[in-house]
Write a protein that holds these residues in place. Sequence first.
Motif, PDB file in Angstrom:
ATOM      1  N   THR A   3      39.210  52.543  39.612  1.00  0.00           N
ATOM      2  CA  THR A   3      39.475  52.980  40.976  1.00  0.00           C
ATOM      3  C   THR A   3      39.378  51.760  41.882  1.00  0.00           C
ATOM      4  N   HIS A   4      40.051  51.813  43.015  1.00  0.00           N
ATOM      5  CA  HIS A   4      39.994  50.685  43.947  1.00  0.00           C
ATOM      6  C   HIS A   4      38.724  50.783  44.783  1.00  0.00           C
ATOM      7  N   GLU A   5      38.136  49.629  45.068  1.00  0.00           N
ATOM      8  CA  GLU A   5      36.894  49.578  45.833  1.00  0.00           C
ATOM      9  C   GLU A   5      37.050  48.838  47.160  1.00  0.00           C
ATOM     10  N   ALA A   6      37.773  47.699  47.158  1.00  0.00           N
ATOM     11  CA  ALA A   6      37.836  46.893  48.376  1.00  0.00           C
ATOM     12  C   ALA A   6      39.025  45.941  48.353  1.00  0.00           C
ATOM     13  N   LEU A   7      39.555  45.684  49.537  1.00  0.00           N
ATOM     14  CA  LEU A   7      40.562  44.645  49.719  1.00  0.00           C
ATOM     15  C   LEU A   7      39.852  43.298  49.723  1.00  0.00           C
ATOM     16  N   LEU A   8      40.303  42.391  48.869  1.00  0.00           N
ATOM     17  CA  LEU A   8      39.709  41.058  48.794  1.00  0.00           C
ATOM     18  C   LEU A   8      40.503  40.029  49.585  1.00  0.00           C
ATOM     19  N   ILE A  38      42.632  43.081  45.004  1.00  0.00           N
ATOM     20  CA  ILE A  38      41.832  44.283  45.179  1.00  0.00           C
ATOM     21  C   ILE A  38      40.702  44.291  44.157  1.00  0.00           C
ATOM     22  N   ARG A  39      39.483  44.572  44.635  1.00  0.00           N
ATOM     23  CA  ARG A  39      38.366  44.754  43.704  1.00  0.00           C
ATOM     24  C   ARG A  39      38.396  46.182  43.199  1.00  0.00           C
ATOM     25  N   CYS A  40      38.278  46.316  41.893  1.00  0.00           N
ATOM     26  CA  CYS A  40      38.289  47.626  41.244  1.00  0.00           C
ATOM     27  C   CYS A  40      37.027  47.791  40.415  1.00  0.00           C
ATOM     28  N   GLN A  56      31.792  40.358  47.750  1.00  0.00           N
ATOM     29  CA  GLN A  56      32.052  41.629  48.424  1.00  0.00           C
ATOM     30  C   GLN A  56      31.213  42.738  47.823  1.00  0.00           C
ATOM     31  N   MET A  57      31.051  42.739  46.503  1.00  0.00           N
ATOM     32  CA  MET A  57      30.277  43.783  45.840  1.00  0.00           C
ATOM     33  C   MET A  57      28.800  43.679  46.252  1.00  0.00           C
ATOM     34  N   LYS A  58      28.301  42.456  46.382  1.00  0.00           N
ATOM     35  CA  LYS A  58      26.884  42.261  46.712  1.00  0.00           C
ATOM     36  C   LYS A  58      26.593  42.487  48.201  1.00  0.00           C
TER      37      LYS A  58
END
Length: 182
Positions: free
Chosen positions: A85-90, A113-115, A160-162
Amino acid sequence: MPTPDFILELRKHIGHAPLWVPGVTAIVLKEVPADAPLWEVPHVLLVQRADNGEWTPVTGIVDPGEEPHAAAIREVAEETGLSVTHEALLGVGRVGPVHYPNGDVTNYVDTAIRCSLVDGSPTEPRVADDESIAVRWFPISQLPPMKPRFRLIIADAAAQMKHPQGFRPRMGYTKRHSAPQS
């Protein structure tokens, strides 16, 4: 790698002239479990391309009418057999010009995109098409040789994840631009 039919149709009309094509890069990260040792780092999904042997994140062309995040999800499934699934625009940036052996010239407007893996879905990737010769997870601290833009985007995905609230998407892949001063 197979060229999408819509690109082949365009090439009938424009020949080898430069073409702008929407692309997508999917950075799939496996998070570190909360009970993992402190030295554990996220892992990133990479494919080894059949055409040149390079390791890269999953990349692809956005189909006409398709949203970039949907293309990222589709490309990961097609190339690795995994559900994400998509999580964030990088970020968004230009890739190219790319000169192909047949004379075609293409620039890509790439959306990164971070997935993440869909909960409960398989976590072991497999080579699922003829675009790759290998697929595997790599610790982000032990990446194989790859193009600098991929290293940048993988680092952005981990940042971005952190720290999602403090993250700003990258505009261009050559250097980070600061916000205009007011």
